[in-house]
Design a protein around this motif. Structure first.
Motif, PDB file in Angstrom:
ATOM      1  N   ASP A 150      14.739   7.871 -12.274  1.00 37.27           N
ATOM      2  CA  ASP A 150      13.625   8.018 -13.202  1.00 37.27           C
ATOM      3  C   ASP A 150      13.286   6.720 -13.942  1.00 37.27           C
ATOM      4  OD1 ASP A 150      15.939   7.881 -14.639  1.00 37.27           O
ATOM      5  OD2 ASP A 150      15.500   9.586 -15.960  1.00 37.27           O
ATOM      6  N   ASP A 151      13.706   5.575 -13.400  1.00 33.01           N
ATOM      7  CA  ASP A 151      13.414   4.309 -14.062  1.00 33.01           C
ATOM      8  C   ASP A 151      11.892   4.108 -14.154  1.00 33.01           C
ATOM      9  OD1 ASP A 151      13.117   1.357 -14.558  1.00 33.01           O
ATOM     10  OD2 ASP A 151      15.303   1.447 -14.361  1.00 33.01           O
ATOM     11  N   SER A 152      11.412   3.617 -15.292  1.00 29.53           N
ATOM     12  CA  SER A 152       9.977   3.401 -15.483  1.00 29.53           C
ATOM     13  C   SER A 152       9.434   2.334 -14.539  1.00 29.53           C
ATOM     14  CB  SER A 152       9.694   3.004 -16.941  1.00 29.53           C
ATOM     15  OG  SER A 152      10.411   1.814 -17.276  1.00 29.53           O
ATOM     16  N   ASP A 153      10.278   1.407 -14.126  1.00 32.30           N
ATOM     17  CA  ASP A 153       9.904   0.387 -13.153  1.00 32.30           C
ATOM     18  C   ASP A 153      10.267   0.904 -11.760  1.00 32.30           C
ATOM     19  OD1 ASP A 153       9.618  -1.781 -11.470  1.00 32.30           O
ATOM     20  OD2 ASP A 153      10.539  -3.220 -12.843  1.00 32.30           O
ATOM     21  N   ARG A 154       9.266   1.196 -10.959  1.00 26.83           N
ATOM     22  CA  ARG A 154       9.532   1.794  -9.649  1.00 26.83           C
ATOM     23  C   ARG A 154      10.346   0.885  -8.745  1.00 26.83           C
ATOM     24  NH1 ARG A 154       4.116   5.120  -7.736  1.00 26.83           N
ATOM     25  NH2 ARG A 154       3.904   6.389  -9.618  1.00 26.83           N
ATOM     26  N   PHE A 155      10.258  -0.417  -8.946  1.00 26.33           N
ATOM     27  CA  PHE A 155      11.047  -1.328  -8.135  1.00 26.33           C
ATOM     28  C   PHE A 155      12.531  -1.252  -8.472  1.00 26.33           C
ATOM     29  CE2 PHE A 155       6.956  -3.452  -7.323  1.00 26.33           C
ATOM     30  CZ  PHE A 155       7.063  -3.612  -5.953  1.00 26.33           C
ATOM     31  N   LYS A 156      12.867  -0.621  -9.575  1.00 26.73           N
ATOM     32  CA  LYS A 156      14.263  -0.487  -9.976  1.00 26.73           C
ATOM     33  C   LYS A 156      14.813   0.916  -9.727  1.00 26.73           C
ATOM     34  CE  LYS A 156      14.171  -4.149 -13.477  1.00 26.73           C
ATOM     35  NZ  LYS A 156      14.415  -4.494 -14.903  1.00 26.73           N
ATOM     36  N   ARG A 157      14.030   1.753  -9.090  1.00 29.26           N
ATOM     37  CA  ARG A 157      14.492   3.099  -8.783  1.00 29.26           C
ATOM     38  C   ARG A 157      15.348   3.091  -7.514  1.00 29.26           C
ATOM     39  NH1 ARG A 157       9.073   6.869  -9.682  1.00 29.26           N
ATOM     40  NH2 ARG A 157       8.796   6.383 -11.912  1.00 29.26           N
ATOM     41  N   THR A 158      16.330   3.972  -7.499  1.00 32.51           N
ATOM     42  CA  THR A 158      17.147   4.108  -6.295  1.00 32.51           C
ATOM     43  C   THR A 158      16.333   4.739  -5.179  1.00 32.51           C
ATOM     44  OG1 THR A 158      19.180   5.060  -5.396  1.00 32.51           O
ATOM     45  CG2 THR A 158      17.998   6.391  -6.995  1.00 32.51           C
ATOM     46  N   PHE A 159      16.632   4.371  -3.956  1.00 33.68           N
ATOM     47  CA  PHE A 159      16.049   5.070  -2.819  1.00 33.68           C
ATOM     48  C   PHE A 159      16.894   4.829  -1.577  1.00 33.68           C
ATOM     49  CE2 PHE A 159      14.203   0.925  -2.093  1.00 33.68           C
ATOM     50  CZ  PHE A 159      13.985   0.840  -0.725  1.00 33.68           C
TER      51      PHE A 159
END
Length: 253
Positions: A107-116
């Motif tokens: 749920d990080d506000s920065d999508r580049f820092k979200r896990t995937f």
């Protein structure tokens, strides 16, 4: 899932260029661009044969990013950190996988820092000791890197998964259907042999996986995720064999 991938890819390809320039759309390709510069943490500090084999094969074959080995405890501490990627074993629906994922918070506000999840490849059927997880580990690692390298440069690959390797002619190649013969050919790095590798759950699972790997180059030539309803679904079928024959391959039973 396959329909979702096709729909997602169609949306990506139809997006106007301005959507990327404004930084409002985060494709898998864009989110993977930092992979070569980030450290991949390989979760394998243990004395099991599988972990020892993973460490040996990573040391011998990993080329796409810096890497370090870590413990499961290290992973728990670092898994929310988007500065790392992780290569680790996971189990789901009766199948063991080798999984490559990016660290971060969902749920990080920065999508580049979200896990995937970057990619996972099946390596064993839980509860069934076939030894293929050890025999083919080097190929699994090379396939993960080959996929990731393509996905860094192509959204089509990023949204297609391992099925991106399907297609093409197998002219002059021999497909060994006997598992023992196939394993021997793989160990010998036979340059003209393709080996089927199949995994099905021992019980309770809904999916099975079929792959064909080039014994000489370790390239993935075929990948299929199929419904598992009864014994035999997880093996190479006559329809699979007909497909292989249509690619101009010689079938060796």
């Amino acid at each position: 899932m396959k329909k979702f991938k096709v729909l997602a890819l169609a949306i990506i390809l139809l997006l106007p260029v301005s959507a990327y320039g404004q930084g409002k759309f985060y494709t898998r390709k864009a989110r993977l661009e930092d992979f070569p510069a980030k450290t991949t943490k390989v979760v394998a500090i243990g004395n099991s044969l599988l972990e020892l084999n993973l460490r040996a094969e990573v040391t011998s074959r990993w080329y796409l990013s810096p890497y370090e080995f870590c413990t499961p405890e290290d992973y728990e501490k670092l898994k929310d950190d988007s500065n790392y990627y992780f290569l680790r074993f996971v189990a789901e629906d009766g199948i063991a996988f080798l999984l490559l994922e990016k660290g971060g918070k969902e749920d990080d506000s920065d999508r580049f820092k979200r896990t995937f999840e970057v990619i996972r490849i099946p390596i064993a059927s839980l509860g069934i000791s076939s030894g293929k997880d050890v025999i083919y580990m080097g190929a699994f690692i090379e396939i993960i890197q080959a996929y990731t390298e393509k996905a860094i440069n192509s959204d089509a690959t990023g949204y297609s998964g391992l099925e991106t390797f399907n297609g093409g002619s197998w002219k002059g190649k021999y497909v060994y259907l006997n598992p023992s013969d196939a394993d021997d050919a793989f160990v010998e790095n036979a340059s003209d042999v393709l080996v089927p590798v199949c995994f099905a759950p021992a019980e309770g699972g809904q999916w099975c996986y079929k792959m064909v790997i080039d014994a000489g180059t370790h390239e993935l030539r075929y990948f299929r995720k199929a419904r598992f309803r009864k014994e035999g679904d997880g093996a190479i079928s006559e329809s699979d064999i007909n497909l292989f024959s249509s690619k101009d391959a010689f079938i060796v039973r």
